[in-house]
Design a protein around this motif. Structure first.
Motif, PDB file in Angstrom:
ATOM      1  N   ILE A  38      10.371   9.072  -2.813  1.00  0.00           N
ATOM      2  CA  ILE A  38      10.500   7.861  -3.639  1.00  0.00           C
ATOM      3  C   ILE A  38      10.677   8.159  -5.117  1.00  0.00           C
ATOM      4  CG2 ILE A  38       9.165   6.431  -2.044  1.00  0.00           C
ATOM      5  CD1 ILE A  38       6.708   6.860  -3.870  1.00  0.00           C
ATOM      6  N   TRP A  39      10.767   9.418  -5.490  1.00  0.00           N
ATOM      7  CA  TRP A  39      10.659   9.757  -6.906  1.00  0.00           C
ATOM      8  C   TRP A  39      11.948   9.578  -7.692  1.00  0.00           C
ATOM      9  CZ3 TRP A  39       6.067   8.859  -7.887  1.00  0.00           C
ATOM     10  CH2 TRP A  39       5.099   9.078  -6.901  1.00  0.00           C
ATOM     11  N   GLY A  40      13.033   9.177  -7.026  1.00  0.00           N
ATOM     12  CA  GLY A  40      14.262   8.846  -7.729  1.00  0.00           C
ATOM     13  C   GLY A  40      14.300   7.398  -8.200  1.00  0.00           C
ATOM     14  N   TYR A  41      13.305   6.613  -7.781  1.00  0.00           N
ATOM     15  CA  TYR A  41      13.235   5.202  -8.177  1.00  0.00           C
ATOM     16  C   TYR A  41      12.520   5.053  -9.514  1.00  0.00           C
ATOM     17  CZ  TYR A  41      14.600   4.291  -3.354  1.00  0.00           C
ATOM     18  OH  TYR A  41      15.272   4.261  -2.167  1.00  0.00           O
ATOM     19  N   SER A  42      12.714   3.899 -10.156  1.00  0.00           N
ATOM     20  CA  SER A  42      12.128   3.666 -11.486  1.00  0.00           C
ATOM     21  C   SER A  42      11.046   2.599 -11.525  1.00  0.00           C
ATOM     22  CB  SER A  42      13.229   3.260 -12.476  1.00  0.00           C
ATOM     23  OG  SER A  42      14.154   4.297 -12.627  1.00  0.00           O
ATOM     24  N   PHE A  43      11.217   1.484 -10.766  1.00  0.00           N
ATOM     25  CA  PHE A  43      10.304   0.351 -10.853  1.00  0.00           C
ATOM     26  C   PHE A  43       9.396   0.290  -9.620  1.00  0.00           C
ATOM     27  CE2 PHE A  43      13.309  -0.777 -14.055  1.00  0.00           C
ATOM     28  CZ  PHE A  43      12.590  -1.515 -14.986  1.00  0.00           C
ATOM     29  N   PHE A  44       8.101   0.499  -9.855  1.00  0.00           N
ATOM     30  CA  PHE A  44       7.095   0.560  -8.795  1.00  0.00           C
ATOM     31  C   PHE A  44       6.084  -0.564  -8.967  1.00  0.00           C
ATOM     32  CE2 PHE A  44       8.893   4.715  -8.956  1.00  0.00           C
ATOM     33  CZ  PHE A  44       8.697   5.312  -7.716  1.00  0.00           C
ATOM     34  N   HIS A  45       5.972  -1.408  -7.966  1.00  0.00           N
ATOM     35  CA  HIS A  45       4.956  -2.461  -7.978  1.00  0.00           C
ATOM     36  C   HIS A  45       3.702  -1.897  -7.316  1.00  0.00           C
ATOM     37  CE1 HIS A  45       2.691  -5.944  -6.577  1.00  0.00           C
ATOM     38  NE2 HIS A  45       3.321  -6.625  -7.502  1.00  0.00           N
ATOM     39  N   VAL A  46       2.574  -2.013  -8.006  1.00  0.00           N
ATOM     40  CA  VAL A  46       1.303  -1.496  -7.481  1.00  0.00           C
ATOM     41  C   VAL A  46       0.268  -2.607  -7.527  1.00  0.00           C
ATOM     42  CG1 VAL A  46      -0.495   0.264  -7.727  1.00  0.00           C
ATOM     43  CG2 VAL A  46       1.859   0.801  -8.379  1.00  0.00           C
ATOM     44  N   PHE A  47      -0.422  -2.820  -6.399  1.00  0.00           N
ATOM     45  CA  PHE A  47      -1.512  -3.799  -6.418  1.00  0.00           C
ATOM     46  C   PHE A  47      -2.693  -3.199  -7.170  1.00  0.00           C
ATOM     47  CE2 PHE A  47      -2.365  -1.396  -2.538  1.00  0.00           C
ATOM     48  CZ  PHE A  47      -3.740  -1.256  -2.528  1.00  0.00           C
ATOM     49  N   LEU A  48      -3.427  -4.046  -7.843  1.00  0.00           N
ATOM     50  CA  LEU A  48      -4.639  -3.619  -8.539  1.00  0.00           C
ATOM     51  C   LEU A  48      -5.815  -3.872  -7.606  1.00  0.00           C
ATOM     52  CD1 LEU A  48      -3.799  -5.008 -12.081  1.00  0.00           C
ATOM     53  CD2 LEU A  48      -3.551  -2.657 -11.244  1.00  0.00           C
ATOM     54  N   THR A  49      -6.608  -2.867  -7.398  1.00  0.00           N
ATOM     55  CA  THR A  49      -7.677  -2.857  -6.400  1.00  0.00           C
ATOM     56  C   THR A  49      -8.707  -3.963  -6.614  1.00  0.00           C
ATOM     57  OG1 THR A  49      -7.426  -0.467  -6.208  1.00  0.00           O
ATOM     58  CG2 THR A  49      -9.488  -1.406  -5.400  1.00  0.00           C
ATOM     59  N   ILE A  50      -9.047  -4.646  -5.519  1.00  0.00           N
ATOM     60  CA  ILE A  50     -10.168  -5.584  -5.521  1.00  0.00           C
ATOM     61  C   ILE A  50     -11.380  -4.778  -5.055  1.00  0.00           C
ATOM     62  CG2 ILE A  50     -11.109  -7.747  -4.629  1.00  0.00           C
ATOM     63  CD1 ILE A  50      -8.207  -8.578  -3.973  1.00  0.00           C
ATOM     64  N   ASP A  51     -12.212  -4.380  -6.007  1.00  0.00           N
ATOM     65  CA  ASP A  51     -13.350  -3.505  -5.702  1.00  0.00           C
ATOM     66  C   ASP A  51     -14.295  -4.102  -4.665  1.00  0.00           C
ATOM     67  OD1 ASP A  51     -12.562  -1.438  -7.446  1.00  0.00           O
ATOM     68  OD2 ASP A  51     -13.495  -2.458  -9.149  1.00  0.00           O
ATOM     69  N   LEU A  52     -14.562  -5.404  -4.754  1.00  0.00           N
ATOM     70  CA  LEU A  52     -15.507  -6.039  -3.834  1.00  0.00           C
ATOM     71  C   LEU A  52     -15.059  -5.963  -2.372  1.00  0.00           C
ATOM     72  CD1 LEU A  52     -16.529  -9.241  -5.839  1.00  0.00           C
ATOM     73  CD2 LEU A  52     -17.883  -7.178  -5.467  1.00  0.00           C
ATOM     74  N   LEU A  53     -13.740  -5.840  -2.153  1.00  0.00           N
ATOM     75  CA  LEU A  53     -13.216  -5.768  -0.785  1.00  0.00           C
ATOM     76  C   LEU A  53     -13.031  -4.337  -0.301  1.00  0.00           C
ATOM     77  CD1 LEU A  53     -10.559  -8.635  -0.864  1.00  0.00           C
ATOM     78  CD2 LEU A  53     -12.934  -8.713  -0.069  1.00  0.00           C
ATOM     79  N   LYS A  54     -13.445  -3.380  -1.143  1.00  0.00           N
ATOM     80  CA  LYS A  54     -13.305  -1.957  -0.814  1.00  0.00           C
ATOM     81  C   LYS A  54     -11.885  -1.613  -0.397  1.00  0.00           C
ATOM     82  CE  LYS A  54     -18.061  -0.682  -0.022  1.00  0.00           C
ATOM     83  NZ  LYS A  54     -19.013  -0.034   0.869  1.00  0.00           N
TER      84      LYS A  54
END
Length: 187
Positions: A38-54
């Protein structure tokens, strides 16, 4: 097994994980992400962790992406419409917990769904065909439906794949990959 039963089972399994286990398993998942093509791509969507849901901790993935000078995109949820808007994560982006304890950006440069090339997806369970069980609100299905057909969809899971998930709907969008601490599933 039906989605509702899988959701209940895997939420219980996650609750049983210690903080140390979550840290170690999340780091293993992040290290495995490095092996993806995947390292040839530029735009990465990442979810931000919900700590309470582990959930899987995405901070190590964010660090990897930042170190590779990738554009990191995060979302803000609208619970009335069950949709998400997306912004570029920058050093000055302010993150706050919403009423569901989801970290969200307060500000940022808007990014369209079509610009996003890779999406890391939170999930509760998945099967060997790439079907996934989320929290049941449909946010990610709506989001992914509006992305490019070439957008890579990557699930992150502490647990291995189920054989099958009963009750898959036509609007359910499958994964291209799922990363566990010990394996890369490609669908």
């Amino acid at each position: 097994m039906k989605k509702s039963q899988l959701r209940a089972n895997y939420k219980t399994l996650r609750k049983e994980l210690s903080s140390k286990q979550v840290d170690v398993l999340s780091l293993k998942i992040a290290n495995t992400v490095l092996k993806l093509p995947i390292w040839g791509y530029s735009f990465f969507h990442v979810f931000l962790t919900i700590d309470l849901l582990k959930e899987v901790l995405t901070d190590p993935i964010l660090s990897i992406l930042s170190g590779k000078d990738k554009h990191i995109v995060v979302s803000k949820s609208d619970f009335k419409t069950r949709t998400m808007s997306h912004v570029l994560l920058q050093d000055n982006t302010i993150l706050k917990l919403n009423s569901w304890n989801i970290p969200e950006p307060e500000n940022g440069i808007p990014i369209s769904n079509e610009q996003i090339e890779v999406v890391f997806i939170p999930l509760v369970a998945f099967d060997v065909r790439g079907n996934r069980v989320g929290y049941g609100k449909g946010f990610y299905d709506k989001f992914l439906k509006n992305c490019s057909k070439d957008t890579l969809k990557i699930g992150l899971s502490f647990f291995e794949a189920e054989t099958t998930i009963d009750g898959i709907e036509p609007h359910d969008i499958p994964l291209d990959y799922c990363i566990t601490p010990d394996k890369i599933y490609k669908f």
